[in-house]
Design an enzyme around this catalytic site. Structure first.
Site, PDB file in Angstrom:
ATOM      1  N   GLU A   1      -3.705   1.434  -7.387  1.00 57.03           N
ATOM      2  CA  GLU A   1      -4.242   2.680  -6.588  1.00 57.03           C
ATOM      3  C   GLU A   1      -3.239   3.999  -7.296  1.00 57.03           C
ATOM      4  O   GLU A   1      -2.131   3.942  -6.538  1.00 57.03           O
ATOM      5  CB  GLU A   1      -4.143   2.424  -5.134  1.00 57.03           C
ATOM      6  CG  GLU A   1      -5.000   1.277  -4.666  1.00 57.03           C
ATOM      7  CD  GLU A   1      -5.186   1.318  -3.134  1.00 57.03           C
ATOM      8  OE1 GLU A   1      -6.265   1.443  -3.066  1.00 57.03           O
ATOM      9  OE2 GLU A   1      -4.392   1.350  -2.311  1.00 57.03           O
TER      10      GLU A   1
ATOM     11  N   HIS B   1       0.913  -1.035   0.105  1.00 54.97           N
ATOM     12  CA  HIS B   1       0.036  -0.006   0.109  1.00 54.97           C
ATOM     13  C   HIS B   1       0.810   1.266   0.011  1.00 54.97           C
ATOM     14  O   HIS B   1       1.735   1.199   0.510  1.00 54.97           O
ATOM     15  CB  HIS B   1      -0.926  -0.124   1.180  1.00 54.97           C
ATOM     16  CG  HIS B   1      -2.069   1.019   1.223  1.00 54.97           C
ATOM     17  ND1 HIS B   1      -1.891   2.298   1.528  1.00 54.97           N
ATOM     18  CD2 HIS B   1      -3.234   0.677   0.540  1.00 54.97           C
ATOM     19  CE1 HIS B   1      -2.931   2.953   1.123  1.00 54.97           C
ATOM     20  NE2 HIS B   1      -3.871   2.218   0.724  1.00 54.97           N
TER      21      HIS B   1
ATOM     22  N   GLU C   1       0.584   3.942   1.441  1.00 52.45           N
ATOM     23  CA  GLU C   1       0.966   4.610   2.789  1.00 52.45           C
ATOM     24  C   GLU C   1       2.021   3.798   3.521  1.00 52.45           C
ATOM     25  O   GLU C   1       2.905   4.218   4.333  1.00 52.45           O
ATOM     26  CB  GLU C   1      -0.485   4.562   3.762  1.00 52.45           C
ATOM     27  CG  GLU C   1      -1.229   5.549   3.120  1.00 52.45           C
ATOM     28  CD  GLU C   1      -2.839   5.368   3.352  1.00 52.45           C
ATOM     29  OE1 GLU C   1      -3.020   4.582   4.348  1.00 52.45           O
ATOM     30  OE2 GLU C   1      -3.767   6.035   2.713  1.00 52.45           O
TER      31      GLU C   1
ATOM     32  N   GLY D   1      -7.784   8.915  -0.734  1.00 52.37           N
ATOM     33  CA  GLY D   1      -8.255   9.625   0.050  1.00 52.37           C
ATOM     34  C   GLY D   1      -8.464  11.271  -0.228  1.00 52.37           C
ATOM     35  O   GLY D   1      -8.565  11.965   0.807  1.00 52.37           O
TER      36      GLY D   1
ATOM     37  N   SER E   1     -10.551   6.454  -3.988  1.00 50.29           N
ATOM     38  CA  SER E   1     -11.954   7.300  -3.763  1.00 50.29           C
ATOM     39  C   SER E   1     -12.847   6.658  -4.525  1.00 50.29           C
ATOM     40  O   SER E   1     -13.725   7.532  -5.033  1.00 50.29           O
ATOM     41  CB  SER E   1     -11.556   8.820  -4.419  1.00 50.29           C
ATOM     42  OG  SER E   1     -10.610   9.377  -3.593  1.00 50.29           O
TER      43      SER E   1
HETATM   44  C1  PEP Z   1      -7.073   3.013   0.069  1.00 52.96           C
HETATM   45  O1  PEP Z   1      -6.566   3.249   1.040  1.00 52.96           O
HETATM   46  O2  PEP Z   1      -6.722   2.060  -0.354  1.00 52.96           O
HETATM   47  C2  PEP Z   1      -8.081   3.774  -0.686  1.00 52.96           C
HETATM   48  C3  PEP Z   1      -8.395   3.474  -1.789  1.00 52.96           C
HETATM   49  O3  PEP Z   1      -8.614   4.755  -0.054  1.00 52.96           O
HETATM   50  P1  PEP Z   1      -9.809   5.699  -0.387  1.00 52.96           P
HETATM   51  O4  PEP Z   1     -11.031   4.902  -0.896  1.00 52.96           O
HETATM   52  O5  PEP Z   1     -10.260   6.269   0.900  1.00 52.96           O
HETATM   53  O6  PEP Z   1      -9.170   6.781  -1.396  1.00 52.96           O
END
Ligand code: PEP
Length: 253
Positions: A167, A95, A97, A173, A213
């Protein structure tokens, strides 16, 4: 036929009581259009949510992280064996993050993926480009490098236990979603890259999720794209109504 998957990433949110209610609420909402729902919960919630999920086979349990070492003197870490012991069947690895805040590079990610698979976990491997790479139109090269350095050490049999989550970092986010066409283009590119390494069968059988999102208002358009097999959902996975609506946003097979 690939699985349609809705995966929720609770991140560092939810008390244990709220997590139990959310899992129970999702069971009761009886969603029908996805093949699999995966809840990636905090470590502290795994065992209790596992109890709630017993007796049904739509919703599966996942963790959000795993240690890159098998056991021993790694204070504060959680091993792959501990995750399976707590009932997890899946784990998120890569991920943005984790890559960004905790400096997880290809060496660490590869070790995590290998250990997770050796311990019987299925891996949701995440990758994606930052905004400046997208603005320079270099996203395909960026994604190819991530695949090659993190994932392509696996053999074909291991790839059967990998789900990929694309992603774009600029969409996580932020409320800014990739357009359905941008998602489709990247997913088709990822599938073609898998095919060139592992062949058509593995490429066709690997579910590729979109994350960034996703919400009830945009899920069905994104999920209608040919190479988009579902979503990895952060914020909108924290409420029963919104996540259940996303789980019900898949086209008929
Ligand atoms: C995520 O953290 O994997 C993610 C996609 O977050 P969000 O849906 O809040 O953008």
């Amino acid at each position: 036929m690939r699985d349609y998957i809705a995966a929720g990433n609770w991140k560092m949110n939810m008390s244990i009581a709220n997590g139990k209610d959310l899992a129970q609420g999702l069971i009761e909402s009886n969603t029908t259009s996805s093949d699999k729902v995966i809840l990636c919960v905090p470590f502290t919630h795994l065992a209790v949510v596992n109890e709630i999920l017993k007796g049904q086979d739509l919703i599966h349990l996942g963790a959000q992280n795993v240690c890159c070492e098998p056991s021993g003197a790694f204070t504060g870490e959680i091993s792959a064996a501990m995750l399976t012991d707590a009932g997890a069947k899946y784990v998120l690895i890569g991920h943005s993050e984790r890559r960004g805040y905790y400096h997880e590079d290809a060496g660490i990610l590869s070790k995590k993926i290998t250990l997770a698979l050796e311990n019987g976990l299925k891996v949701i491997y995440c990758l994606g480009e930052p905004l400046e790479v997208r603005q320079a139109n270099e996203q395909n090269a960026h994604i190819k490098t991530q695949l090659e350095s993190d994932l392509f050490l696996l053999d074909a049999s291991q790839m059967a236990n990998i789900t990929i989550a694309y992603e774009p970092i600029w969409a996580i986010g932020t409320g800014k979603t990739a357009s359905p066409e941008q998602a489709q283009d990247m997913h088709a590119f990822i599938r073609a890259t898998l095919e060139s390494k592992y062949g058509a069968t593995i490429a066709q059988n690997t579910s590729i999720l979109y994350g960034g999102s996703v919400k009830p208002a945009n899920a069905s358009e994104i999920f209608s794209k040919e190479d988009v097999d579902g979503g990895l959902v952060g914020g909108a996975s924290l409420k029963v109504d919104s996540f259940a609506a996303i789980c019900n946003s898949f086209p008929p097979k």
